[in-house]
Design a protein around this motif. Structure first.
Motif, PDB file in Angstrom:
ATOM      1  N   LYS A 127       9.607  -0.073 -15.338  1.00 44.52           N
ATOM      2  CA  LYS A 127       9.476   0.183 -13.898  1.00 44.52           C
ATOM      3  C   LYS A 127       8.271  -0.572 -13.365  1.00 44.52           C
ATOM      4  CE  LYS A 127      11.465   4.809 -14.275  1.00 44.52           C
ATOM      5  NZ  LYS A 127      11.250   6.240 -14.024  1.00 44.52           N
ATOM      6  N   THR A 128       7.988  -0.393 -12.093  1.00 47.54           N
ATOM      7  CA  THR A 128       6.815  -0.981 -11.461  1.00 47.54           C
ATOM      8  C   THR A 128       5.986   0.143 -10.851  1.00 47.54           C
ATOM      9  OG1 THR A 128       8.057  -2.982 -10.917  1.00 47.54           O
ATOM     10  CG2 THR A 128       6.000  -2.618  -9.730  1.00 47.54           C
ATOM     11  N   ALA A 129       4.687   0.142 -11.154  1.00 51.44           N
ATOM     12  CA  ALA A 129       3.774   1.104 -10.545  1.00 51.44           C
ATOM     13  C   ALA A 129       3.251   0.493  -9.246  1.00 51.44           C
ATOM     14  CB  ALA A 129       2.613   1.416 -11.483  1.00 51.44           C
ATOM     15  N   ILE A 130       3.384   1.233  -8.149  1.00 50.81           N
ATOM     16  CA  ILE A 130       2.908   0.761  -6.855  1.00 50.81           C
ATOM     17  C   ILE A 130       1.686   1.590  -6.455  1.00 50.81           C
ATOM     18  CG2 ILE A 130       3.454   0.407  -4.422  1.00 50.81           C
ATOM     19  CD1 ILE A 130       6.391   0.169  -5.188  1.00 50.81           C
ATOM     20  N   PHE A 131       0.559   0.891  -6.318  1.00 50.36           N
ATOM     21  CA  PHE A 131      -0.680   1.501  -5.879  1.00 50.36           C
ATOM     22  C   PHE A 131      -0.827   1.271  -4.383  1.00 50.36           C
ATOM     23  CE2 PHE A 131      -1.212   0.947 -10.344  1.00 50.36           C
ATOM     24  CZ  PHE A 131      -2.071   1.946 -10.769  1.00 50.36           C
ATOM     25  N   MET A 132      -1.297   2.272  -3.670  1.00 50.43           N
ATOM     26  CA  MET A 132      -1.440   2.179  -2.231  1.00 50.43           C
ATOM     27  C   MET A 132      -2.817   1.651  -1.858  1.00 50.43           C
ATOM     28  SD  MET A 132      -1.613   5.205   0.554  1.00 50.43           S
ATOM     29  CE  MET A 132      -3.228   5.645  -0.019  1.00 50.43           C
ATOM     30  N   CYS A 133      -2.839   0.813  -0.845  1.00 47.27           N
ATOM     31  CA  CYS A 133      -4.092   0.322  -0.279  1.00 47.27           C
ATOM     32  C   CYS A 133      -3.941   0.336   1.233  1.00 47.27           C
ATOM     33  CB  CYS A 133      -4.364  -1.099  -0.761  1.00 47.27           C
ATOM     34  SG  CYS A 133      -5.678  -1.938   0.126  1.00 47.27           S
ATOM     35  N   ILE A 134      -4.848   0.993   1.912  1.00 51.30           N
ATOM     36  CA  ILE A 134      -4.819   0.958   3.374  1.00 51.30           C
ATOM     37  C   ILE A 134      -5.683  -0.217   3.807  1.00 51.30           C
ATOM     38  CG2 ILE A 134      -5.346   2.153   5.515  1.00 51.30           C
ATOM     39  CD1 ILE A 134      -4.937   4.764   4.087  1.00 51.30           C
ATOM     40  N   GLU A 135      -5.040  -1.221   4.349  1.00 52.51           N
ATOM     41  CA  GLU A 135      -5.771  -2.398   4.800  1.00 52.51           C
ATOM     42  C   GLU A 135      -6.444  -2.130   6.140  1.00 52.51           C
ATOM     43  OE1 GLU A 135      -2.990  -5.630   4.904  1.00 52.51           O
ATOM     44  OE2 GLU A 135      -3.348  -6.041   2.785  1.00 52.51           O
TER      45      GLU A 135
END
Length: 142
Positions: A127-135
């Motif tokens: 799978k792919t781990a998606i990390f969140m970043c608030i730009e």
């Protein structure tokens, strides 16, 4: 609205050709390694920029799960949060909630990236781990 294709948008002319042996070695390295993109926008844009305002207003930005899988990413930091550039805290929170909800419905392809162990788990599970970043978060609320 019609969205851009997730796969095949970049022409073969921009891909550096490798010999068959080098291609095989490159794929073996790619397949056995953790591939982590530190800044990616995983969304699929509308095909026509005339639809961009409607796309932004929806706050339902489709994630390119097929394209991400095709790229072979183990993990990436997804630059999102106030993509519509409203800079309103409630809008950013709503967008994050909608994106996480969407990811949870695609548990076959992705997991929420919250810690380093999630990257290892994504690699082991294909799978792919998606990390969140608030730009541009400094603008929220101003």
């Amino acid at each position: 609205m019609k969205l851009v294709p997730e796969i095949g948008r970049v022409g073969k002319e921009v891909i550096y050709p490798l010999s068959p042996d080098d291609e095989k070695r490159a794929m073996e390295l790619h397949d056995s390694s953790i591939v982590f993109d530190l800044h990616l926008h995983g969304v699929v844009n509308p095909e026509s920029m005339d639809d961009l305002d409607e796309w932004n207003a929806s706050m339902r930005y489709p994630c390119g799960y097929d394209g991400i899988k095709h790229a072979g990413l183990t993990a990436f930091i997804d630059g999102f949060g106030s993509m519509a550039h409203t800079w309103v805290m409630g809008d950013a929170i709503k967008e994050i909630g909608l994106r996480w909800c969407d990811m949870d419905h695609r548990h076959d392809a992705v997991i929420r990236g919250l810690r380093a162990d999630d990257v290892i788990r994504a690699k082991n599970e294909g799978k792919t781990a998606i990390f969140m970043c608030i730009e541009n978060a400094e603008l929220i609320g101003n």
